[in-house]
Design an enzyme around this catalytic site. Structure first.
Site, short mmCIF file in Angstrom:
data_model
loop_
_atom_site.label_atom_id
_atom_site.label_comp_id
_atom_site.label_asym_id
_atom_site.label_seq_id
_atom_site.Cartn_x
_atom_site.Cartn_y
_atom_site.Cartn_z
CG ASP A 1 6.48 -30.20 -9.37
OD1 ASP A 1 7.13 -30.41 -10.40
OD2 ASP A 1 5.90 -29.12 -9.13
CD GLU B 1 13.16 -27.45 -15.17
OE1 GLU B 1 12.32 -27.92 -14.39
OE2 GLU B 1 13.64 -26.32 -15.06
P1 13P Z 1 3.99 -21.06 -9.96
O1 13P Z 1 4.08 -21.16 -8.47
O2 13P Z 1 4.73 -19.88 -10.51
O3 13P Z 1 2.58 -21.14 -10.46
O4 13P Z 1 4.77 -22.34 -10.53
C1 13P Z 1 4.45 -23.62 -10.06
C2 13P Z 1 5.41 -24.64 -10.58
O5 13P Z 1 5.99 -24.50 -11.63
C3 13P Z 1 5.60 -25.87 -9.78
O6 13P Z 1 6.48 -26.77 -10.35
#
Ligand code: 13P
Length: 408
Positions: free
Chosen positions: A82, A134
């Site tokens: 991520d 993104e």
């Molecule tokens: P939150 O921590 O607001 O749930 O978002 C998580 C996220 O988007 C990780 O990429």
């Protein structure tokens, strides 16, 4: 086995109007709790590791545990990297076992974001790995108060989204339509009309970052407007934090295991709530049957050397281990001598590829061709080279048996 192609998993969700959870994990407690929830709900799930969290844990160690847990799970799993910042970090993620990577170049100008994302897509697709791009900017920081990092939400433009998807070839697109990362006061206002128009324009699975704090109704609207992956972390971290505070209040002198007691239950309950709400509960069997398994390949070479000393061969092997293990999609490079001298071949390479597609991209990679032509082939005349696909249990058998574990 149930590592599943992430492109197929997300397309299944997109076509069937539900969303898969991309849950960020920061410890073994998170890993076990997320998988226990997915198994209890018979849901496909994405285990996500966020680059910005690597100050808190060692990525390579966490990947080893994540891959082991995913392989023994009884529901379909993908492992996602991520918010990756660079091409090199995407290569590292793939070589350590991720089968989905996110390129976060949303802070760059549109042309720079396209160019950066395109480079990652070319590399990752040559390894069979799905890519999330993104466009627009989702403000805030996972796990913190959103108000501390208000930033400027930059909404995704429909026209740019269309051009971005065409030019980069991403498999799914993270969009900014009003959500923020982190803990919220109140509910954000979402631009669902914009989301619908983006979905019409790009027709690929859409991703929402900053899932924490949205209402049931908001989730429903997101999913019916093309969202097939929801990233979620802060609510899990807060559930775990609350359990630790309760444990500390109950016994001010308790040690580590006393403090973290029960946090898996707290995380699991929140993940299960999401899996039911987002419609992925009960989908595991279909996904296992309809999506391709994620299978590695062993590239095996046995050979004999002519006109070189053992020391020269070992130097060549060391160069090979160093050079070849950096090529995208190479999971492991083993070099060795036959244990018994009587064998027909004395030396071997075992190169593990993340995916069948790597056979071709590895063969044509300039570092591989230079090494093979200059150092290996001149001394290894007599050789056999074969690529073996990992044998996996047939998915149908797995889905039908539905080997179930219930985590209380
Ligand atoms: P939150 O921590 O607001 O749930 O978002 C998580 C996220 O988007 C990780 O990429």
């Amino acid at each position: 086995m149930p590592l599943v192609d992430m492109h197929d998993m997300l397309n299944h969700a997109y076509r069937n109007h539900y969303a898969v959870g991309g849950f960020d994990l920061v410890s073994l407690d998170f890993l076990e709790a997320i998988l226990a929830a997915a198994e209890n709900c018979r849901a496909p799930v994405i285990l996500s590791l966020v680059e910005s969290h690597f100050d808190h844990y060692d990525f390579e160690l966490a990947m080893a545990a994540t891959e082991k847990a995913a392989r023994r799970a009884t529901v379909p799993v993908a492992i996602h990297y991520d918010h990756g910042a660079t091409l090199d970090s995407a290569v590292r993620a793939i070589n350590h076992g991720c089968n989905g990577v996110m390129v976060d170049a949303s802070h760059e100008s549109f042309p720079a974001n396209v160019a950066h994302t395109r480079r990652v897509v070319e590399m990752a697709h040559a390894c069979g790995v799905a890519v999330e791009g993104e466009l627009g900017y989702v403000a805030g920081v996972e796990g913190e108060d959103a108000a501390k990092h208000p930033g400027e939400v930059e909404y995704t433009s429909v026209e740019e989204a269309k051009a971005f998807v065409q030019r980069t070839g991403v498999d799914c697109l993270a969009v900014s339509i009003g959500t923020v990362h982190g803990r919220l006061r109140g509910r954000p206002k979402l631009d669902i009309e914009r989301l619908k128009r983006i979905n019409e324009a790009v027709k690929i699975p859409l991703v929402i970052h900053g899932g924490t704090g949205l209402s049931d109704e908001q989730f429903h609207k997101l999913i019916t407007s093309g969202v097939a992956k929801i990233n979620y972390y802060t609510a899990l971290a807060d559930a775990a934090g609350e359990r630790i505070r309760t444990n500390a209040r109950a016994d001010a002198r308790c040690g580590y295991t006393g403090l973290v007691h029960g946090i898996q239950d707290a995380i699991r309950a929140e993940v299960e709530r999401c899996l039911h709400l987002w419609g992925s509960a009960g989908r595991a069997a279909e996904v296992l049957v309809q999506c391709r398994a994620w299978q590695s390949v062993e590239h095996v070479i046995v050979y004999n050397v002519e006109g070189a000393s053992d020391a020269q061969v070992e130097a060549m092997m060391a160069r090979g281990r160093e050079t070849l293990s950096r090529i995208p999609g190479v999971r492991r490079v083993f070099t060795g001598w036959a244990v018994q001298n009587s064998q027909k071949f004395r030396c071997c390479w075992l190169v593990q590829f993340a995916h069948e597609k790597v056979i071709e991209s590895y063969r044509d990679h300039p570092d591989h061709t230079a090494f093979a032509n200059q150092l290996f082939r001149p001394i290894a005349g007599d050789r056999i080279s074969i690529d073996f696909a990992e044998v996996v249990r047939p998915l149908e058998t797995m889905a039908a048996n539905g080997r179930q574990r219930i985590h209380a």
